[in-house]
Enzyme design. Structure first.
Site, PDB file in Angstrom:
ATOM      1  N   SER A 143       0.888  -1.182  -0.038  1.00  0.00           N
ATOM      2  CA  SER A 143      -0.079  -0.121   0.070  1.00  0.00           C
ATOM      3  C   SER A 143       0.747   1.238   0.022  1.00  0.00           C
ATOM      4  O   SER A 143       2.042   1.275   0.378  1.00  0.00           O
ATOM      5  CB  SER A 143      -0.926  -0.077   1.115  1.00  0.00           C
ATOM      6  OG  SER A 143      -0.114   0.418   2.498  1.00  0.00           O
ATOM      7  N   ASP A 144       0.384   2.335  -0.564  1.00  0.00           N
ATOM      8  CA  ASP A 144       0.935   3.500  -0.178  1.00  0.00           C
ATOM      9  C   ASP A 144       0.879   3.777   1.067  1.00  0.00           C
ATOM     10  O   ASP A 144      -0.228   3.227   1.800  1.00  0.00           O
ATOM     11  CB  ASP A 144       0.334   4.594  -1.122  1.00  0.00           C
ATOM     12  CG  ASP A 144       1.344   5.794  -1.304  1.00  0.00           C
ATOM     13  OD1 ASP A 144       2.153   6.108  -0.516  1.00  0.00           O
ATOM     14  OD2 ASP A 144       1.021   6.636  -2.189  1.00  0.00           O
ATOM     15  N   TRP A 145       1.568   4.561   1.855  1.00  0.00           N
ATOM     16  CA  TRP A 145       1.650   4.994   3.181  1.00  0.00           C
ATOM     17  C   TRP A 145       0.456   5.284   3.774  1.00  0.00           C
ATOM     18  O   TRP A 145       0.016   6.314   3.514  1.00  0.00           O
ATOM     19  CB  TRP A 145       2.712   5.687   3.693  1.00  0.00           C
ATOM     20  CG  TRP A 145       4.224   5.079   3.894  1.00  0.00           C
ATOM     21  CD1 TRP A 145       4.812   5.212   5.181  1.00  0.00           C
ATOM     22  CD2 TRP A 145       4.640   4.128   3.342  1.00  0.00           C
ATOM     23  NE1 TRP A 145       6.172   4.439   4.772  1.00  0.00           N
ATOM     24  CE2 TRP A 145       5.937   3.644   3.812  1.00  0.00           C
ATOM     25  CE3 TRP A 145       4.426   3.120   1.920  1.00  0.00           C
ATOM     26  CZ2 TRP A 145       6.700   2.514   3.481  1.00  0.00           C
ATOM     27  CZ3 TRP A 145       4.986   2.270   1.483  1.00  0.00           C
ATOM     28  CH2 TRP A 145       6.363   1.743   2.170  1.00  0.00           C
TER      29      TRP A 145
END
Length: 845
Positions: free
Chosen positions: A245-247
């Site tokens: 995932s993106d953060w």
């Protein structure tokens, strides 16, 4: 309608790309030794940048780091410098996948030096609109060019045994409301444009990772988008790597796992870990689904050398070593320079290259000439050990008897820069009872704790950070001080409290305190040579990160007394009038181009447009260097004989610029995106959602595809770029499978040309052919030749170049197929999309 067969990777595929080992057995043994609680821990970050180790199975902690122009490592500060390459727009402007691969070799070397196993790069979203804040971090407006450069980059990094994470899958083409926006993209443009670079990279480079974006696409958030991740990325394309995932993007445990998300970052508090174990035990998901994700994480660990029993996957020649970072940075910077305009001066020779032997006085003008703007803002930020400014580069390259003068003229900065020159600072980490937990020297006034804390400091004990030290003024007068950050801030200068208050984020982006915090200014009357004590204390209440109650991010800014702005422009005009040539460097900066926000216009900040116009009126031999990562309006472009685009040029900015201006190397770049004369002319000017949605209403008519059906003419078209020689296109031979182009260097200097091949449907296309753009890029090649020499380029025409996506009954991008459109096509060999030199026809059955 015909549908291409999905390609699933085989062991032979991986060996062809340098992966010589079958990791199946070691991965299965490791997986079998894990219990459920350990498995779910491996799918959740243990902190900001790492996954946990499991010594019992020989698994080391896997470290990730942001890129794409360098390897930052776990620390986000100047204490851990990185080789800093030019912006991705500059790399794409070379149109050279082989050079991108060399950049990848360097970055793999840097990653190994810093103990990093996975680089969170490259960014291959498209330049849908010139307003996109992260435009500089992406490659191009064209999917083929983006995919080819991205594939070269990925192969180079992974040949060094370091993983890549191709991002942001998919539709993260703007920053406004990026966490919540629902991008409504019809199946055809989604397939033909926005998914195409990812597909190209998966097919040609086999990346070990993909990062899913924050945004939604057609209703589903990308961390839960089963149709695009499980059905298209994994099922149809055969991607076997990790989906991270993106953060902070992961939102729901069950939907994320079912949607194909493997790793939720950062940790340890995510939707995975303990919450995932709970839903397995409750019967909401099967443990076998967890196993699939863990297998992919273990495979990534094996490929990067983090799993005992097998070596890392590296290229056939082994790990690239001894790559000269400065040399690579300099080559990309000069090869990426795009000469937009180069007219004769006073009826004589063209403005560039400069003849050093004829020069006696050179005026270098612009704040960015003294302090090059080498980076955009956001997670792409790294910290170079040193930067060669344009002023330094020119002074070093010009003969000793050439006088080089400098004038600021105009400054692009809108914020007070971080305190540095004249400051001696240290950071003190304090407990709630005032105890000093740790103390360390501080290179400048920015404190940002997003990596490891200093030894002896824990998140739970840390209450405040104090930046303290002294400042020795160089000038007497009114100095500007500034504070920025999140939390309670108290600034004391010379015993006087100048600020005592709380600063809070103004927007909804949780990373705003790190990317673009608010700033408060104040002044202090200081005397040259009289040192003053300075202390800025921050009691943070910023966003939570993992188990952290707070992650302090704050900064002390400082600016010296400034002369009157009108007087600075007048000084620049006088310097230009007395010089043989005036070189004006105009710029944007991380304040203008950054992750976290989009631009509202394309104007150069400050009074830089006025500066160029005034200097050009004073000296007919004015060369303007545009130091920006993305398009800007060049209102004065016809008033000057030469305009050179240097992008964000990386740490060797000035050395590369001198190479090009003085003719040691020609500017080799071609535009990877169209530059509008005015923002209003661009095909896409809306990046702000309405009612939570952003509709890609232009369909496939984005970038030059859209410009071709517009009444407006851009300032400079896609593919444009001048060199220091002239090229004649001599012959074009084509089949439905490939093109052979012969060109001749008709000038007096060695040169490099980018041969661009466009396809255009004719009136003889199939009667049921869908509407298509006037032309589209089908292939390209870089060729070199000496004066009078000829060169040939053989360029394949991929099947996909003649195909369109036709959606099925379900109406989404996972339902449908590629249709090869029969008929007669023009094949155009071109210098740019607007400068087509030779044409042939080919019939596709």
């Amino acid at each position: 309608m015909t549908d291409s067969q999905p390609h699933h990777p085989t062991h032979a595929d991986h060996r062809a790309l340098g992966e010589a080992h079958d990791y199946t057995a070691v991965v299965e043994r490791a997986l079998a030794a894990l219990d459920l609680d350990t498995k779910v821990r491996l799918l959740s970050g243990q902190d900001m940048w790492t996954l946990p180790a499991v010594p019992a199975i020989g698994l080391r902690s896997l470290v990730m780091s942001d890129g794409p122009v360098g390897v930052r490592g776990r620390e986000w500060n100047a204490e851990d410098p990185s080789v800093t390459l030019p912006s991705p727009t500059a790399l794409a402007a070379t149109w050279d996948p082989a050079l991108a691969r060399r950049a990848g070799h360097l970055l793999a070397q840097e990653a190994r030096r810093k103990g990093v196993h996975v680089l969170l790069a490259p960014t291959v979203n498209l330049h849908r609109s010139p307003l996109g804040g992260r435009h500089f971090e992406c490659y191009a407006e064209d999917p083929l060019l983006t995919g080819a450069i991205g594939a070269g980059y990925v192969r180079g990094v992974q040949e060094g045994g370091v993983g890549t994470t191709v991002k942001h899958f998919v539709g993260n083409d703007a920053e406004t409301d990026r966490f919540t926006v629902d991008n409504r993209i019809a199946p055809r443009p989604l397939r033909e444009l926005y998914l195409a670079p990812f597909e190209h990279i998966v097919e040609h480079a086999r990346p070990w990772g993909v990062m899913t974006a924050y945004n939604r696409v057609n209703g589903a958030t990308m961390t839960e988008h089963r149709a695009l991740v499980q059905d298209v990325l994994r099922g149809e394309w055969g991607f076997d790597g990790v989906n991270v995932s993106d953060w902070t993007a992961a939102r729901d445990t069950v939907r994320a796992l079912r949607g194909g998300l493997d790793v939720a970052m950062p940790g340890p508090r995510t939707v995975y870990g303990a919450p995932l174990a709970e839903v397995v035990r409750a019967g909401e998901v099967a443990e076998s689904e967890v196993d699939d994700a863990v297998r992919r994480v273990l495979l990534l660990a094996a490929r990067t050398g983090c799993l005992e029993g097998v070596p890392a996957a590296v290229g056939p020649a082994g790990v690239p070593q001894g790559v000269d970072g400065r040399a690579v940075a300099r080559e990309i910077a000069r090869r990426g320079c795009v000469l937009l305009r180069n007219e004769p001066v006073g009826g004589a020779r063209r403005a560039l290259p400069l003849d050093a032997a004829a020069l006696r006085r050179v005026a270098v003008i612009g704040a960015a000439a003294r302090e090059a703007k080498v980076l955009g803002g956001g997670s792409a930020t790294v910290f170079p050990d040193a930067v060669v400014s344009p002023l330094e580069g020119l002074r070093a390259a010009l003969p000793d008897d050439v006088e080089v003068t400098f004038a600021v003229g105009a400054d692009p900065r809108t914020r007070v820069p971080h305190a540095r020159d004249g400051f001696t600072l240290r950071a003190r980490y304090l407990a709630a009872d005032g105890r000093v937990l740790a103390e360390a020297p501080q290179a400048d006034g920015k404190v940002q704790l997003t990596g490891r804390l200093p030894e002896g400091v824990t998140r739970q004990d840390l209450s405040a950070v104090e930046l303290t030290g002294s400042y020795l003024p160089r000038l007497t007068g009114s100095h500007t001080l500034a504070v920025s950050g999140t939390g309670e801030l108290r600034l004391t200068v010379g015993g006087a409290v100048l600020f005592d208050g709380r600063l809070a984020p103004e927007g909804s982006d949780p990373f705003e305190p790190y990317l673009h915090p608010g700033q408060r200014r104040m002044t202090a009357e200081l005397t040259a040579g009289e040192s003053v004590e300075v202390t800025l204390r921050c009691t943070a209440d910023g966003p939570q990160t993992g188990d952290s109650p707070a992650s302090p991010a704050f900064a002390l800014g400082h600016g010296e007394p400034q002369p009157d702005a009108d007087a600075e422009i007048e000084e620049a005009v006088r310097a230009a009038a007395g010089a043989d040539v005036a070189i004006v460097v105009v710029a944007t900066s991380e304040e203008t181009e950054s992750e976290g926000f989009d631009r509202s216009d394309l104007r150069l900040p400050g009074r830089q447009d006025e500066l160029v116009t005034r200097v050009a009126a004073a000296n007919p031999h004015t060369v303007v260097v545009v130091n920006s990562g993305s398009p800007v309006e060049l209102l004065w472009r016809t008033e000057v004989p030469a305009v050179l685009l240097s992008w964000f040029p990386g740490q060797e900015a000035g050395a590369a610029l001198a190479d090009v201006l003085l003719g040691a190397h020609e500017p080799g770049g071609r535009l990877p995106t169209t530059w509008p004369a005015r923002l209003a002319d661009a095909p896409v000017t809306t990046v702000t959602p309405a009612d939570g949605q952003l509709t890609y209403s232009e369909g496939v008519y984005m970038g030059y595809r859209g410009w071709q059906r517009s009444a407006a003419t851009p300032a400079y078209p896609f593919g444009h770029g001048l060199g220091y020689t002239d090229w004649e296109y001599e012959s074009l031979d084509t089949t439905p499978d490939s093109v052979r182009v012969r060109i001749r260097n008709a000038g007096g200097r060695p040169g490099r040309e980018v041969v661009q091949i466009y396809l255009a449907p004719t009136a003889d296309a199939a009667p049921d052919a869908p509407e298509r753009p006037a032309r589209w890029l089908a292939g390209f090649a870089v060729v070199e030749a000496g004066p009078g020499e000829s060169a040939e380029a053989e360029i394949p025409l991929p099947d996909r170049a003649f195909a369109v996506w036709e959606a099925g009954d379900g109406g989404d991008a996972a339902d449908g197929g590629w249709r090869r459109v029969k008929g007669v096509y023009r094949v155009e060999a071109a210098h740019s999309v607007a400068d087509r030199r030779l044409t042939a026809e080919v019939t596709v059955g």
